[in-house]
Design a protein around this motif. Sequence first.
Motif, PDB file in Angstrom:
ATOM      1  N   THR C 445       0.828  -1.209   0.000  1.00 60.46           N
ATOM      2  CA  THR C 445       0.000   0.000   0.000  1.00 60.46           C
ATOM      3  C   THR C 445       0.863   1.259   0.000  1.00 60.46           C
ATOM      4  O   THR C 445       0.543   2.238  -0.682  1.00 60.46           O
ATOM      5  N   VAL C 446       1.939   1.212   0.750  1.00 65.70           N
ATOM      6  CA  VAL C 446       2.828   2.373   0.768  1.00 65.70           C
ATOM      7  C   VAL C 446       3.422   2.609  -0.619  1.00 65.70           C
ATOM      8  O   VAL C 446       3.424   3.740  -1.131  1.00 65.70           O
ATOM      9  N   ALA C 447       3.876   1.540  -1.245  1.00 70.57           N
ATOM     10  CA  ALA C 447       4.468   1.680  -2.580  1.00 70.57           C
ATOM     11  C   ALA C 447       3.442   2.220  -3.571  1.00 70.57           C
ATOM     12  O   ALA C 447       3.709   3.177  -4.309  1.00 70.57           O
ATOM     13  N   PHE C 448       2.271   1.623  -3.568  1.00 74.96           N
ATOM     14  CA  PHE C 448       1.224   2.063  -4.483  1.00 74.96           C
ATOM     15  C   PHE C 448       0.884   3.529  -4.245  1.00 74.96           C
ATOM     16  O   PHE C 448       0.797   4.323  -5.185  1.00 74.96           O
ATOM     17  N   SER C 449       0.670   3.869  -2.975  1.00 75.41           N
ATOM     18  CA  SER C 449       0.249   5.230  -2.653  1.00 75.41           C
ATOM     19  C   SER C 449       1.338   6.236  -3.009  1.00 75.41           C
ATOM     20  O   SER C 449       1.060   7.323  -3.517  1.00 75.41           O
TER      21      SER C 449
END
Lengths: 492, 492, 492
Positions: C445-449
């Motif tokens: 999620t961090v990478a995507f966001s």
Amino acid sequence: MSRNLKPKPPGQPRHRRASRRWSMLKKPIYLYLTAAILLVWSSAAVAQEAPASVFSGEAKVVADTIWVLFAASLVFFMNAGFAMLETGLCRSKNAVNLLAKNLIVFGLVSLAYWAVGFGIMFGDGNEFMGTTGFFLGGNDNSPAIGEAYDGVFSALNWAGIPLNAKFFYQLMFAGTAATIVSGAIAERARFVGFFIFSILLTSICYPMVGHWVWGGGFLQKMGFYDFAGSTVVHMVGGWAALVGAALIGPRTARYFEGKSYPIPGHNLSIATLGGLILWLGWFGFNGGSTMAADPAAISHIIVITNLAGAAGGVAGTITAWIYFGKPDLTMTINGMLIGLVSITAGCAFVTSGSAVLIGFVGGIVVVFAVDVFDNFKIDDPVGALSVHMVGGFWGTLAVGLFSVGPEKFSWYTADSGPAMGLLSGGSFSQVGIQLLGLAIVSGFTVAFSYIVWTALKYLSGIRVTLEDEKLGLDLSEHAMEAYPGFLGDEHL
Amino acid sequence: MSRNLKPKPPGQPRHRRASRRWSMLKKPIYLYLTAAILLVWSSAAVAQEAPASVFSGEAKVVADTIWVLFAASLVFFMNAGFAMLETGLCRSKNAVNLLAKNLIVFGLVSLAYWAVGFGIMFGDGNEFMGTTGFFLGGNDNSPAIGEAYDGVFSALNWAGIPLNAKFFYQLMFAGTAATIVSGAIAERARFVGFFIFSILLTSICYPMVGHWVWGGGFLQKMGFYDFAGSTVVHMVGGWAALVGAALIGPRTARYFEGKSYPIPGHNLSIATLGGLILWLGWFGFNGGSTMAADPAAISHIIVITNLAGAAGGVAGTITAWIYFGKPDLTMTINGMLIGLVSITAGCAFVTSGSAVLIGFVGGIVVVFAVDVFDNFKIDDPVGALSVHMVGGFWGTLAVGLFSVGPEKFSWYTADSGPAMGLLSGGSFSQVGIQLLGLAIVSGFTVAFSYIVWTALKYLSGIRVTLEDEKLGLDLSEHAMEAYPGFLGDEHL
Amino acid sequence: MSRNLKPKPPGQPRHRRASRRWSMLKKPIYLYLTAAILLVWSSAAVAQEAPASVFSGEAKVVADTIWVLFAASLVFFMNAGFAMLETGLCRSKNAVNLLAKNLIVFGLVSLAYWAVGFGIMFGDGNEFMGTTGFFLGGNDNSPAIGEAYDGVFSALNWAGIPLNAKFFYQLMFAGTAATIVSGAIAERARFVGFFIFSILLTSICYPMVGHWVWGGGFLQKMGFYDFAGSTVVHMVGGWAALVGAALIGPRTARYFEGKSYPIPGHNLSIATLGGLILWLGWFGFNGGSTMAADPAAISHIIVITNLAGAAGGVAGTITAWIYFGKPDLTMTINGMLIGLVSITAGCAFVTSGSAVLIGFVGGIVVVFAVDVFDNFKIDDPVGALSVHMVGGFWGTLAVGLFSVGPEKFSWYTADSGPAMGLLSGGSFSQVGIQLLGLAIVSGFTVAFSYIVWTALKYLSGIRVTLEDEKLGLDLSEHAMEAYPGFLGDEHL
């Protein structure tokens, strides 16, 4: 509603098969043993197949009643939605008046619809109105009498829930029709006029239209379809509001030297809350109109309803963004609401793709509809006409355009739904019927509203004085303020 | 509640008939063929009639559980209703305090009622209190044990839903009783006092009264009827509030030189929203008290409840209109609420006509009740006493006046409801029992509340200082404001 | 969710017994009479035993559908809760922006999740994502296909409700994940950035994580358990919000010379209302995640959920009281909310005592979590990170600590729930799996966001100018005010 959505007598097919199987056995004596053998199988079959057929009788009544009371509760909550939406979109000096109207109206409608309206709408009678069942005095024709149903009498006997549950659900719709009016005549109408108009609308006009479309009346017989009330609720409420708004006249200084001066609402927080409550309520408004907990039907309807509301909200936002240069919150709200109104008539008959399209078109149209009413100097403080009347028209028409046609969905047969829509490959005929129904309902509602508002004008007065309008209706009509001492308190 | 509304073992009558039919067949051998023939018919009959009898066992538990959890959710939502109503009817400088009290109270009650209250109220024990079932540690006596029920022990085993569902529903009622208190002592009570009082009220006083009336206690045995809590919830909450309001004293400058100076609330928008949420919640409050999804009963109860609320709201509006010269919004709200409180005790036992009458009388009375309390200098900022105590009294008495008598409704037998009411052609006896029950509950609650509030007065203090009252409880008790920078913001 | 909570094929045992009983009868002719006798008994037995076994097939689908649609409606209502909470906790000059974001986001998510998200999350595909079922185009695998279920494909076929109902319920969860973001980036983010981010989050990131945990993906296969979404909804929403808040940067003047200057919200009345609506909605959030009306399971889950929320609210209040010297209303709200988030993962697997403990710990932690984010200058105006991310982490971990282990509850088997938790006497293994799952979901999620927010930064801009921030986003982004003329009206 959709009293046409007559559920097949549950389990019947299997029972008929079963009894056919048995009837051949009843005759010759020497078949007794065969009978016994078959019984072994069939009883086992009963045991094993039971689950598939038992959902009828009492279990079905229980489930249907729970579903309808749940849906009715959601629709009841729409009273809070309208109260917050209308109050928030008007000025603070008229807030008490709007709150009082939105609260008392459901009290009045509850009594009027109990005493008179429900009997006119669903009581046995003729094709124009019911003449029995006042004060909930009718026979409880639940569970469904089945074959005795003839489309004219005992309008709600296709539904198996108790009479009280039918009344409770239908009452909520009457309340919605009445509450639409309060917004369009806001900030200058007299409280007493609205008070009396609400009683008459829900005692006479709304139930008569309802009888025509849902109570076994002539529009129903004609094949006019309005599943959950784009016409019956929203057009009736919308026209009654429009006639009122026109006769009462615009707010002072709203139009000046040919130009329109919009007056912003005082509290968009509660207006948005109201919009979200209405969205929630619509799941009950459309989903409960089956009056039965048919899993496939109610799941479909709720998804369809939500998609149309979502598409309307997105379309309203984007249209306003392009048109005004900014994403206007009130257009997000109005877009969402017109999406919901638009799908109300057809939610049981169209696909999810059509629902998105119907909602999206509604959301675009609503942005421009406000200007149209403005051109006629019809002053509608909360956009009720743009949402309910325009959306009601579009939604009713959409049934003729997008209905998938019978037998595509399990709950939608030639007896219980419209012919295939024009854009789904059907003919013009359903479109014609829908337009004819719209014209008849509109004409009647306009005539009724014109007579009543005009009579009230001379009897009680329908507009406050200019001084009172300046002062605000809260002080002039109610001798109260909505937010005294809001920012610090001089008391003590 | 109404733990007397013991449902007949479902389907039993028909099963008994069926087995009688069969038992005559079991004896002589030569009847086998006859048996076979009859089986043909009867099996077909089983297939066709099955629906009528299958609604029991697991299916019933499922439906009942869904209904009760739905109803409980509506009652839970009443916390939001009370929070908005009470906050809106008080001054903005005390808004945070009222919000905090209404929010934390349900947290406290949840823990207290889980740990202690539920066991005292419904646990096995004696006629005065339950002594088991703390921390939800009791046996789950669901589905109903049936014959083992003796009116004293295992108070809720007449209901077939899981113990957790029973607890969840009952918890909501405990929360309501506690939250009534917060309104009547608003704007001058210390937060810590209310914090502790709420715990004690819902751990001890409320559950004991509940045990007497619903938990197999002596009032239940005496034939005292309070279907959904006019006495158990609203009288208890009302008396606890009155004693608190009296001991804490009126707000400063509220009464001066023999005259009463009402202090208007700061936000009628949220107060009206709160009123509508409470109306919605009442459908669960009364409709769920069957603890079972009996379609006829729940439909009746919900319609009756709504009619009384509607009649109360209309009566309150008209009375205030005549009495004050203007339709006062707060009297519409209070009229509607007292209508709902008044019908709470009798909603399963009276007709719709009686419901309208009960609500209408309530709506008239509430307008004058405020003056009565004012004469005694009992300062009740939100009208909680006029609504809950007066309404609770009137509603409990109305059971003795208007009950139709057993066997008129399918769910109302001599075992599960009051004797025919005085005005329905019955005797004074039920009126007498109702008054006796009211007296006992009132006496106990007053004594309990007096002791606890007095103890708190010396231990923690129950009233803020005059300076803090002037400043507002938000700053003095919570060091916060409800609406900082509302009209533009100095930050940044 | 909890797609592992595969209900046993209902009624099967008894049916199997019945057919065994009959199969021995089908062979010899001379057993016909015996068959007849047995039929007499067995038919009677069918009639009498039917109730215990009929709760399957259509009746079960109906009940499950009603329950899930009810629960979905509660979760939908959480949109109103978030709207009121976030708006109330920010400044009035940004109120329209927050209302608009919270309203439009559900419209966008409805369309995005319908078109793409639902297919990726629950469509047939591989262990990383579904690749079918877009636009609700998948096969309706209801009622449950049973043995065909293999843990990877047809992820929701363990639930017997119609596909539309499954979609509707899951849609609400997607909406929740998206709406968490709006609060954390409030008062300085551009509307257009949030608009686009919401679409992408619920089209791609959220459904992929959902597929891993609930859609037959690798985390589900690994034995990672998150019953109702502490990780899937709250961690995903929380991390997306954190990355956004970090990249967008704190509000101007929020941190100055190493010190933190909190900015109070403008309307705690609606914030508290929002908190109560969220509490209500959580009963549907957790209780509906069974996707079936299993009475024991849903009653347990709802009680557990409420206890954790209550304990969190009480703990937050007391902690703030001790720590700040006053009972801080926002900490009551945040404590209650983190209690609810914390119990979301484990509500089907823990006891009521554990629920109280989980909630209580959450309520203490949330008070200090704000300071932690402050130390990193992550500016979170509404406390969304403290509530959703911290609570999501704690709740997911709590599954590994407090789960009672299989076979303690009827709905919790070794196939449908986690291993016994560490503090219930189990081993570290479930804790390890939970932490691993948290790490994987967080990383993704961090990478995507980070990628999406960074891309938006260059494409559309994600932060308003300093002038616009000063002016307020309502005027700069929407050209509207939330409360024009609130205290008296210059119009007319």
